[in-house]
Motif scaffolding. Structure first.
Motif, PDB file in Angstrom:
ATOM      1  N   UNK A   3      10.916   0.127  -1.722  1.00  0.00           N
ATOM      2  CA  UNK A   3      11.019   0.086  -0.261  1.00  0.00           C
ATOM      3  C   UNK A   3      12.431  -0.285   0.168  1.00  0.00           C
ATOM      4  N   UNK A   4      13.000  -1.298  -0.466  1.00  0.00           N
ATOM      5  CA  UNK A   4      14.345  -1.733  -0.081  1.00  0.00           C
ATOM      6  C   UNK A   4      15.364  -0.623  -0.334  1.00  0.00           C
ATOM      7  N   UNK A  47      13.390   4.427   9.668  1.00  0.00           N
ATOM      8  CA  UNK A  47      12.369   5.445   9.919  1.00  0.00           C
ATOM      9  C   UNK A  47      11.282   5.438   8.855  1.00  0.00           C
ATOM     10  N   UNK A  48      11.615   4.983   7.642  1.00  0.00           N
ATOM     11  CA  UNK A  48      10.602   4.969   6.570  1.00  0.00           C
ATOM     12  C   UNK A  48       9.564   3.875   6.797  1.00  0.00           C
ATOM     13  N   UNK A  49       9.844   2.935   7.698  1.00  0.00           N
ATOM     14  CA  UNK A  49       8.913   1.836   7.972  1.00  0.00           C
ATOM     15  C   UNK A  49       8.093   2.055   9.243  1.00  0.00           C
ATOM     16  N   UNK A  50       8.413   3.077  10.009  1.00  0.00           N
ATOM     17  CA  UNK A  50       7.795   3.247  11.325  1.00  0.00           C
ATOM     18  C   UNK A  50       6.275   3.325  11.275  1.00  0.00           C
ATOM     19  N   UNK A  55       0.838  -1.203   0.000  1.00  0.00           N
ATOM     20  CA  UNK A  55       0.000   0.000   0.000  1.00  0.00           C
ATOM     21  C   UNK A  55       0.872   1.251   0.000  1.00  0.00           C
ATOM     22  N   UNK A  56       1.991   1.172   0.704  1.00  0.00           N
ATOM     23  CA  UNK A  56       2.914   2.318   0.792  1.00  0.00           C
ATOM     24  C   UNK A  56       3.895   2.339  -0.376  1.00  0.00           C
ATOM     25  N   UNK A  57       4.284   1.144  -0.849  1.00  0.00           N
ATOM     26  CA  UNK A  57       5.258   1.011  -1.934  1.00  0.00           C
ATOM     27  C   UNK A  57       4.699   0.073  -3.013  1.00  0.00           C
ATOM     28  N   UNK A  58       3.875   0.598  -3.943  1.00  0.00           N
ATOM     29  CA  UNK A  58       3.337  -0.244  -5.024  1.00  0.00           C
ATOM     30  C   UNK A  58       4.447  -0.926  -5.832  1.00  0.00           C
TER      31      UNK A  58
END
Length: 268
Positions: free
Chosen positions: A140-141, A150-153, A132-135
């Protein structure tokens, strides 16, 4: 898990990765890799411009090709495709997109193995949150590799998944681009050398979300190189630095000229 579009059929204008199944004089049947093997047709007129003596000089069975969707009959689930309308740049970007998706799915399989104590339902729920955050999952990686956890918090993922993501992300090469050129700078003041040094030191020390390198080549030339994650960031930093240098030098009565050099791509 596999890389595929959420929609059941592609849209006109989409680029798709396909596998050639059967070739005959009128064209070729292909399956669309990202749509569960949906069958598509590539007419001979859409393979190349001009007369085609041997269609297998362009496509052959089992070959992977990037094609453009030119017509979709949703009622009959028929898709017509084109090879000749795909530019070299479109082909390059599509191949890169598919390779990144394949790598991301391979990373997910590794993460699943490491999180063996987690139920399938819980793991799938976490993957859905990530997508949902990274289509484009590979993003993401790369994001974690650049900016950390912090990008996953905000996703509130279990620690074991976060730890696995961080470990994998630390090993992937990050894309890098370089832009720059030669600055010719003069200042006839008695302290001209110090003026030039102060101006260049000030811009080199500023934060531009990019790495800035200025090398003395011999009066009056200096090489400026900007390294960043993409061309947008690099160009923004380059323009900012050039404006600062020119303004700083001309304010002190000096002259400024910039000659652009060829940009480069690579990985860090």
């Amino acid at each position: 898990m596999r890389y595929q579009q959420d929609q059941a059929l592609p849209e006109e204008g989409d680029l798709v990765m396909a596998t050639v199944q059967e070739v005959f004089p009128q064209g070729a049947y292909v399956t669309l890799d990202e749509y569960d093997g949906l069958l598509g047709f590539l007419h001979v007129s859409e393979i190349a411009t001009g007369w085609i003596r041997n269609i297998e000089h362009y496509v052959r069975p089992k070959q992977k090709v990037v094609l453009k969707v030119i017509r979709v009959n949703r009622a009959r689930r028929e898709v017509d495709l084109s090879l000749r309308q795909v530019t070299n740049e479109e082909r390059r970007l599509k191949v890169m997109e598919v390779k990144r998706a394949e790598k991301a799915n391979a990373f997910l399989r590794i993460i699943r193995e490491r999180c063996s104590s987690m139920s399938d339902d819980e793991f799938d729920r976490c993957v859905s949150l990530i997508k949902d955050e990274y289509p484009m999952l590979y993003d993401m990686f790369e994001d974690v590799a650049r900016k950390g956890t912090k990008v996953l918090e905000k996703l509130n993922l279990p620690k074991e998944i976060v730890d696995a993501i961080v470990d994998i992300s630390s090993k992937i090469p990050l894309p890098k681009v370089e832009v720059g050129g030669i600055m010719e700078i003069t200042c006839s003041r008695s302290d001209g050398i110090d003026v030039i040094k102060d101006v260049l030191t000030s811009v080199e020390g500023n934060k531009h979300n990019a790495d800035v390198s200025i090398t003395y080549l011999g009066a009056p030339k200096y090489r400026l190189v900007i390294s960043a994650e993409n061309f947008k960031v690099a160009e923004k930093a380059l323009n900012s630095i050039l404006q600062s240098v020119q303004k700083g030098i001309e304010k002190k009565g000096g002259t400024f000229k910039f000659t652009r050099e060829e940009s480069r791509k690579g990985v860090t």
